[in-house]
Design an enzyme around this catalytic site. Sequence first.
Site, PDB file in Angstrom:
ATOM      1  N   LYS A  62       7.231   6.187   2.484  1.00 30.62           N
ATOM      2  CA  LYS A  62       7.867   4.970   2.992  1.00 30.62           C
ATOM      3  C   LYS A  62       8.492   4.181   1.858  1.00 30.62           C
ATOM      4  O   LYS A  62       9.558   3.567   2.017  1.00 30.62           O
ATOM      5  CB  LYS A  62       6.858   4.117   3.747  1.00 30.62           C
ATOM      6  CG  LYS A  62       6.345   4.755   5.031  1.00 30.62           C
ATOM      7  CD  LYS A  62       5.426   3.803   5.774  1.00 30.62           C
ATOM      8  CE  LYS A  62       4.783   4.485   6.972  1.00 30.62           C
ATOM      9  NZ  LYS A  62       3.814   5.525   6.579  1.00 30.62           N
ATOM     10  N   ASP A  99       1.450  -0.937   4.932  1.00 25.41           N
ATOM     11  CA  ASP A  99       1.113   0.306   5.635  1.00 25.41           C
ATOM     12  C   ASP A  99      -0.361   0.561   5.329  1.00 25.41           C
ATOM     13  O   ASP A  99      -0.708   1.282   4.409  1.00 25.41           O
ATOM     14  CB  ASP A  99       2.006   1.439   5.135  1.00 25.41           C
ATOM     15  CG  ASP A  99       1.711   2.755   5.826  1.00 25.41           C
ATOM     16  OD1 ASP A  99       1.153   2.736   6.936  1.00 25.41           O
ATOM     17  OD2 ASP A  99       2.018   3.814   5.237  1.00 25.41           O
ATOM     18  N   CYS A 125       0.878  -1.189   0.000  1.00 28.06           N
ATOM     19  CA  CYS A 125       0.000   0.000   0.000  1.00 28.06           C
ATOM     20  C   CYS A 125       0.901   1.220   0.000  1.00 28.06           C
ATOM     21  O   CYS A 125       1.044   1.902   1.019  1.00 28.06           O
ATOM     22  CB  CYS A 125      -0.909  -0.007   1.224  1.00 28.06           C
ATOM     23  SG  CYS A 125      -1.812  -1.544   1.494  1.00 28.06           S
ATOM     24  N   ALA A 126       1.505   1.528  -1.143  1.00 26.97           N
ATOM     25  CA  ALA A 126       2.658   2.425  -1.182  1.00 26.97           C
ATOM     26  C   ALA A 126       2.306   3.906  -1.194  1.00 26.97           C
ATOM     27  O   ALA A 126       3.172   4.732  -0.876  1.00 26.97           O
ATOM     28  CB  ALA A 126       3.525   2.104  -2.403  1.00 26.97           C
ATOM     29  N   GLY A 127       1.097   4.286  -1.581  1.00 28.64           N
ATOM     30  CA  GLY A 127       0.784   5.705  -1.677  1.00 28.64           C
ATOM     31  C   GLY A 127       0.798   6.406  -0.334  1.00 28.64           C
ATOM     32  O   GLY A 127       0.431   5.794   0.684  1.00 28.64           O
ATOM     33  N   PRO A 128       1.231   7.679  -0.304  1.00 28.95           N
ATOM     34  CA  PRO A 128       1.701   8.506  -1.429  1.00 28.95           C
ATOM     35  C   PRO A 128       3.181   8.361  -1.766  1.00 28.95           C
ATOM     36  O   PRO A 128       3.680   9.073  -2.627  1.00 28.95           O
ATOM     37  CB  PRO A 128       1.405   9.930  -0.933  1.00 28.95           C
ATOM     38  CG  PRO A 128       1.575   9.844   0.537  1.00 28.95           C
ATOM     39  CD  PRO A 128       1.073   8.479   0.939  1.00 28.95           C
ATOM     40  N   CYS A 139      -1.100   4.095  10.958  1.00 31.22           N
ATOM     41  CA  CYS A 139      -0.956   5.390  11.616  1.00 31.22           C
ATOM     42  C   CYS A 139      -2.174   5.598  12.518  1.00 31.22           C
ATOM     43  O   CYS A 139      -2.846   6.622  12.465  1.00 31.22           O
ATOM     44  CB  CYS A 139      -0.840   6.507  10.589  1.00 31.22           C
ATOM     45  SG  CYS A 139      -0.403   8.083  11.340  1.00 31.22           S
ATOM     46  N   GLU A 185       0.089   0.415  -5.458  1.00 35.12           N
ATOM     47  CA  GLU A 185      -0.909   1.363  -4.953  1.00 35.12           C
ATOM     48  C   GLU A 185      -2.194   1.201  -5.762  1.00 35.12           C
ATOM     49  O   GLU A 185      -2.161   1.149  -6.983  1.00 35.12           O
ATOM     50  CB  GLU A 185      -0.385   2.794  -5.061  1.00 35.12           C
ATOM     51  CG  GLU A 185      -1.405   3.877  -4.772  1.00 35.12           C
ATOM     52  CD  GLU A 185      -2.097   3.728  -3.422  1.00 35.12           C
ATOM     53  OE1 GLU A 185      -3.335   3.885  -3.386  1.00 35.12           O
ATOM     54  OE2 GLU A 185      -1.409   3.446  -2.431  1.00 35.12           O
ATOM     55  N   ASP A 201      -5.344  -3.584  -6.760  1.00 31.23           N
ATOM     56  CA  ASP A 201      -5.943  -3.793  -5.445  1.00 31.23           C
ATOM     57  C   ASP A 201      -5.059  -4.768  -4.670  1.00 31.23           C
ATOM     58  O   ASP A 201      -4.869  -5.916  -5.090  1.00 31.23           O
ATOM     59  CB  ASP A 201      -7.356  -4.353  -5.601  1.00 31.23           C
ATOM     60  CG  ASP A 201      -8.110  -4.455  -4.272  1.00 31.23           C
ATOM     61  OD1 ASP A 201      -7.469  -4.567  -3.215  1.00 31.23           O
ATOM     62  OD2 ASP A 201      -9.350  -4.425  -4.299  1.00 31.23           O
TER      63      ASP A 201
END
Length: 470
Positions: A295, A354, A289-292, A407, A314, A339
């Site tokens: 990380k 993430d 889940c790389a966006g934005p 987060c 993403e 997805d």
Amino acid sequence: MACAYPTVHALAEQRRGAPRGRVDPARRAAYDVLRAVDEDDAYVNLVLPPLLRDRGIAGRDAAFATELTHGTVRRSGTYDLILDHLAPKGIDAPVRDVLRLGTHQLLGMRVPSHAAISTSVDLVRTAVGHRPAGFVNAVLRKVDRLDEAAWVDRVAPPAEQDPIGRLSVEHAHPRWVVEALRDALAAGPTDGDALDDLAALLSADNEPPRVTLVARPGLADVGELGVAGAEPGHWSPYAVRLTEGGDPAAIDAVRDGRAGVQDEGSQLVALAATSAALDGPDARWLDLCAGPGGKAALTAALAAPRGAHLVANEVAPHRARLVAAAVRRLPDVEVVTHDGRTLELPPFDRVLVDAPCTGLGALRRRPEARWRRRPEDVGELVRLQRALLVRAVELTRPGGVVTYATCSPHLAETRGVVEDVLAGREDVTLLDATAALPQVPDLAGTGPYVQLWPHRHGTDAMFVAQLRRR
């Protein structure tokens, strides 16, 4: 969004025939951002900076507009209790935003009373019309009769009867958020009084966070980020904390992508994901889940000297473009759009998840999030988080490690998700994630999970768990 909204608002002003140009630009900018937050679900940190640039607001005026906007949004729930106490018949949304701004100037900033009230009257005349001007003047004069502590005494329940309700009003957090943070604190190590610890966390949420930069290893050195008023980070060797504000984009290394703006807690997530001990090869890494892209960029920078290839996935195309921009200077990074729950690729040695979450750990920098999120959001996010973590395990080879991060410290989104995925599985082992972050000494002995806190570590409240595929 920042450009579209003022245009629509200006057209509305012209239709009403309202006078224009009587309000100082900083207050008008703050008002326009509040209307964008209310009407368009905008984010303050995305709307305000370009609006200030477009209108040529800089220096002390920009600092004033920033504090006025962030502080007003951050404490709007408490201010609404005061305003509704004074005007129980109801307040129209545009007028309420003017009153919120005026109330923050009176109670939360050192703005003289006459200036806060008169500029608010001018603002409502300019932005809404003449009719509510007398109402705004009368309400703010009543607000000015008491300081904030006295108003809290008037509108909040007594601490001895309802300590959570009192903290909710005093620190401007929705009650359900205060309860969730209390439960998360109670699940970990505590020193001293639990309510005092909770109050310290809520207070830290209301402090504007320091701008933290990351020097991406192999591309930049922390020395390049040593502008006036900068100091090293507490925990990450790549972090630099700015102490005197300023525009990070003015720094060459940030502007050309060799460094970036990244909270130190997020840097620690990437460091944990890349330092956990593996069994076997260490050449294929995945950010699910790389966006934005913050990380992903630090992970890719850490991967490069080790000869590892990073796939950054993403689901949203516009966020995938942000990822591509963040990693543009890094070698051997592949950005894909899919997805994460159904991604099909050969197994990886390391996988970082993430996961999308409520963001309750980043309330310092996202002032609107505390009022926008609802308790019912948690269940839907937990289902998504669980599905992403299950898929991450399936994409990890035997001996590889999955790092799960949010987060948010909400127990349902953190250890609840991990324990649900572990239940009934014999192919996954829970690791002690604190072992991957030995540079944070107070985490030692608190595993298996890592939970960072604004009031203890000066970071966002990041959660980290690590699992090894057997």
